[in-house]
Design a protein around this motif. Structure first.
Motif, PDB file in Angstrom:
ATOM      1  N   LYS A  25       8.533  11.099   9.106  1.00  0.00           N
ATOM      2  CA  LYS A  25       8.129   9.956   9.136  1.00  0.00           C
ATOM      3  C   LYS A  25       6.937   9.690   7.877  1.00  0.00           C
ATOM      4  CE  LYS A  25       6.256   6.186  11.638  1.00  0.00           C
ATOM      5  NZ  LYS A  25       5.783   5.579  13.056  1.00  0.00           N
ATOM      6  N   ASN A  26       6.103  10.734   7.747  1.00  0.00           N
ATOM      7  CA  ASN A  26       4.883  10.579   6.893  1.00  0.00           C
ATOM      8  C   ASN A  26       5.518  10.751   5.336  1.00  0.00           C
ATOM      9  OD1 ASN A  26       3.109  10.264   8.695  1.00  0.00           O
ATOM     10  ND2 ASN A  26       2.501  12.477   8.735  1.00  0.00           N
ATOM     11  N   ILE A  27       6.678  11.551   5.434  1.00  0.00           N
ATOM     12  CA  ILE A  27       7.411  11.863   4.001  1.00  0.00           C
ATOM     13  C   ILE A  27       7.890  10.408   3.539  1.00  0.00           C
ATOM     14  CG2 ILE A  27       9.099  13.115   2.767  1.00  0.00           C
ATOM     15  CD1 ILE A  27       8.616  15.720   4.654  1.00  0.00           C
ATOM     16  N   CYS A  28       8.779   9.886   4.304  1.00  0.00           N
ATOM     17  CA  CYS A  28       9.414   8.774   4.224  1.00  0.00           C
ATOM     18  C   CYS A  28       8.477   7.511   3.907  1.00  0.00           C
ATOM     19  CB  CYS A  28      10.196   8.145   5.477  1.00  0.00           C
ATOM     20  SG  CYS A  28      11.604   9.145   5.550  1.00  0.00           S
ATOM     21  N   LYS A  29       7.110   7.647   4.483  1.00  0.00           N
ATOM     22  CA  LYS A  29       6.167   6.761   4.157  1.00  0.00           C
ATOM     23  C   LYS A  29       5.844   6.827   2.815  1.00  0.00           C
ATOM     24  CE  LYS A  29       1.998   4.511   5.797  1.00  0.00           C
ATOM     25  NZ  LYS A  29       1.090   4.423   4.739  1.00  0.00           N
ATOM     26  N   ARG A  30       5.553   7.993   2.571  1.00  0.00           N
ATOM     27  CA  ARG A  30       4.902   8.505   1.215  1.00  0.00           C
ATOM     28  C   ARG A  30       5.706   8.031   0.045  1.00  0.00           C
ATOM     29  NH1 ARG A  30       5.566  13.115  -1.774  1.00  0.00           N
ATOM     30  NH2 ARG A  30       3.938  13.565  -3.324  1.00  0.00           N
ATOM     31  N   GLN A  31       6.931   8.310   0.235  1.00  0.00           N
ATOM     32  CA  GLN A  31       7.969   7.758  -0.668  1.00  0.00           C
ATOM     33  C   GLN A  31       8.056   6.441  -1.093  1.00  0.00           C
ATOM     34  OE1 GLN A  31       9.728  10.197  -2.792  1.00  0.00           O
ATOM     35  NE2 GLN A  31       8.523  11.664  -1.754  1.00  0.00           N
TER      36      GLN A  31
ATOM     37  N   ASP B 265       5.608   4.342  -0.363  1.00  0.00           N
ATOM     38  CA  ASP B 265       4.545   4.082  -0.995  1.00  0.00           C
ATOM     39  C   ASP B 265       4.567   4.161  -2.659  1.00  0.00           C
ATOM     40  OD1 ASP B 265       3.217   3.103   1.400  1.00  0.00           O
ATOM     41  OD2 ASP B 265       2.070   5.010   1.601  1.00  0.00           O
ATOM     42  N   ILE B 266       5.042   5.399  -2.800  1.00  0.00           N
ATOM     43  CA  ILE B 266       5.248   5.622  -4.381  1.00  0.00           C
ATOM     44  C   ILE B 266       6.415   4.629  -5.053  1.00  0.00           C
ATOM     45  CG2 ILE B 266       6.438   7.540  -5.901  1.00  0.00           C
ATOM     46  CD1 ILE B 266       5.257   9.507  -4.044  1.00  0.00           C
TER      47      ILE B 266
ATOM     48  N   ARG C  64       6.971   1.464  -4.262  1.00  0.00           N
ATOM     49  CA  ARG C  64       6.314   0.347  -4.448  1.00  0.00           C
ATOM     50  C   ARG C  64       5.323   0.315  -5.413  1.00  0.00           C
ATOM     51  NH1 ARG C  64       4.623  -0.871   2.119  1.00  0.00           N
ATOM     52  NH2 ARG C  64       6.891  -1.557   2.679  1.00  0.00           N
ATOM     53  N   ALA C  65       4.318   1.180  -5.529  1.00  0.00           N
ATOM     54  CA  ALA C  65       3.240   1.474  -6.612  1.00  0.00           C
ATOM     55  C   ALA C  65       3.919   1.481  -7.950  1.00  0.00           C
ATOM     56  CB  ALA C  65       2.473   2.506  -6.379  1.00  0.00           C
ATOM     57  N   THR C  66       5.071   2.306  -8.035  1.00  0.00           N
ATOM     58  CA  THR C  66       5.613   2.428  -9.425  1.00  0.00           C
ATOM     59  C   THR C  66       6.226   1.197  -9.964  1.00  0.00           C
ATOM     60  OG1 THR C  66       5.977   4.791  -9.020  1.00  0.00           O
ATOM     61  CG2 THR C  66       7.176   3.889 -10.690  1.00  0.00           C
ATOM     62  N   VAL C  67       7.101   0.669  -8.982  1.00  0.00           N
ATOM     63  CA  VAL C  67       7.799  -0.612  -9.256  1.00  0.00           C
ATOM     64  C   VAL C  67       7.110  -1.783  -9.658  1.00  0.00           C
ATOM     65  CG1 VAL C  67       9.269  -2.618  -8.102  1.00  0.00           C
ATOM     66  CG2 VAL C  67       9.816  -0.090  -7.808  1.00  0.00           C
TER      67      VAL C  67
ATOM     68  N   MET D 230       5.587  17.538 -14.487  1.00  0.00           N
ATOM     69  CA  MET D 230       5.915  18.719 -13.772  1.00  0.00           C
ATOM     70  C   MET D 230       4.684  19.112 -12.817  1.00  0.00           C
ATOM     71  SD  MET D 230       7.413  21.206 -16.595  1.00  0.00           S
ATOM     72  CE  MET D 230       8.136  22.380 -15.559  1.00  0.00           C
ATOM     73  N   LEU D 231       3.524  18.473 -13.074  1.00  0.00           N
ATOM     74  CA  LEU D 231       2.300  18.904 -12.312  1.00  0.00           C
ATOM     75  C   LEU D 231       2.083  17.865 -11.230  1.00  0.00           C
ATOM     76  CD1 LEU D 231      -0.066  19.840 -15.313  1.00  0.00           C
ATOM     77  CD2 LEU D 231       1.221  21.450 -13.495  1.00  0.00           C
ATOM     78  N   ARG D 232       2.895  16.651 -11.377  1.00  0.00           N
ATOM     79  CA  ARG D 232       2.812  15.739 -10.286  1.00  0.00           C
ATOM     80  C   ARG D 232       3.614  15.863  -9.285  1.00  0.00           C
ATOM     81  NH1 ARG D 232       3.110  10.274 -14.236  1.00  0.00           N
ATOM     82  NH2 ARG D 232       1.518  10.833 -15.740  1.00  0.00           N
ATOM     83  N   PRO D 233       3.022  15.261  -7.978  1.00  0.00           N
ATOM     84  CA  PRO D 233       3.703  15.513  -6.577  1.00  0.00           C
ATOM     85  C   PRO D 233       4.820  14.442  -6.663  1.00  0.00           C
ATOM     86  CG  PRO D 233       1.597  14.382  -6.284  1.00  0.00           C
ATOM     87  CD  PRO D 233       1.706  14.785  -7.764  1.00  0.00           C
ATOM     88  N   ILE D 234       5.600  14.187  -7.583  1.00  0.00           N
ATOM     89  CA  ILE D 234       6.708  13.315  -7.498  1.00  0.00           C
ATOM     90  C   ILE D 234       7.656  13.891  -8.692  1.00  0.00           C
ATOM     91  CG2 ILE D 234       5.397  11.729  -9.120  1.00  0.00           C
ATOM     92  CD1 ILE D 234       7.074   9.430  -8.147  1.00  0.00           C
ATOM     93  N   SER D 235       9.022  13.706  -8.478  1.00  0.00           N
ATOM     94  CA  SER D 235       9.843  13.956  -9.223  1.00  0.00           C
ATOM     95  C   SER D 235      10.072  13.158 -10.324  1.00  0.00           C
ATOM     96  CB  SER D 235      11.397  14.264  -8.757  1.00  0.00           C
ATOM     97  OG  SER D 235      11.850  13.157  -8.219  1.00  0.00           O
TER      98      SER D 235
END
Length: 273
Positions: A2-8, A10-11, A13-16, A101-106
């Motif tokens: 659930k936390n992983i889905c929420k984090r994704q 959030d990412i 929303r923030a990026t868009v 490559m160093l960020r926690p997002i693909s």
């Protein structure tokens, strides 16, 4: 989970939102493209009026249907436009890709979120004005035969454009500069996708080749779904069938991206960083 889905989420929303806000500052740059589609369409009006002056149909399409085809081409292009190939090769060339490559997002997830934010802005800056222009000034019938199937087909086209362009961008791991390949690919894609000419205008044997290529699902299929019927190379399919086939090609392109990405990132050396 659930936390992983929420984090994704959030990412996402923030990026868009960030991409949308960034491009709002340059919306005048996007607004210039509003004139490109109508000018291209006007050229087509002159060409096809001359062609239809001696005949009533061309490959089974009347003049009204042909002009509707090009009207749909224009408005769909505003929704599916993508430059992920250019962005990726630039990051690879300059070495800036190392920061991703160093960020926690693909990078893939980041790039598609950027595209969504960019196209959300294009929805009211480009799509709506041009749609209204075609509908009320040029009197082109831009009411889809089925809103559901057309929306689904355009969304799949959106993904397919992104995936094919992203794969071209990945070649930057080998070529560093991909401008030449990118230009050649765009010409090939537009011709084979039916953006420049309806695919039914090609000779029968070429239509059979195009039927098995992924490019028709970028433009030709969404257009025919919009119009309510599909036929190519003497093959007729129902709308659900052709949209299902479009979805399969999206999955295939995703697998190709995964393979190329796996091979390409192994070659990255951070030159220019």
């Amino acid at each position: 989970m659930k936390n992983i889905c929420k984090r994704q989420l959030d990412i996402f929303r923030a990026t868009v939102f960030t991409t949308y806000k960034e491009w709002v500052a340059y919306r005048s740059h996007m607004a210039v493209s509003v004139f490109v589609g109508p000018v291209f369409f006007i050229v087509q009006v002159f060409i096809w009026n001359a062609i239809y002056s001696t005949r009533e149909t061309v490959t089974g399409l009347t003049l009204t249907q042909m002009l509707t085809y090009y009207g749909i081409v224009n408005v769909i292009n505003y929704l599916t436009y993508d430059s992920s190939d250019m962005d990726l090769q630039w990051h690879i060339r300059t070495g800036g890709f190392i920061t991703f490559m160093l960020r926690p997002i693909s990078y893939f997830y980041y790039a598609i979120c950027q595209k969504i934010g960019h196209r959300l802005l294009a929805l009211w800056v480009e799509f709506i004005p041009v749609y209204a222009l075609f509908l009320f000034v040029f009197k082109i019938n831009l009411v889809p035969a089925s809103f559901f199937w057309t929306s689904l087909s355009v969304m799949l086209s959106f993904l397919l454009v992104f995936l094919t362009n992203f794969c071209i961008g990945i070649t930057g791991f080998w070529l560093t500069k991909t401008e030449g390949l990118r230009r050649a690919f765009l010409v090939l894609r537009d011709v084979c996708a039916g953006s420049l000419l309806p695919l039914t205008l090609f000779p029968g044997f070429i239509q059979k080749i195009l039927f098995y290529m992924p490019f028709q699902f970028i433009a030709y299929v969404p257009i025919r779904v919009f119009m309510g019927s599909y036929e190519l190379a003497g093959i007729s399919m129902s709308i659900p069938e052709v949209v299902g086939l479009q979805a399969i090609y999206v999955v295939i392109m995703f697998l190709i991206y995964k393979l190329l990405w796996h091979l390409g990132t192994k070659r990255f050396t951070g030159v220019g960083a």
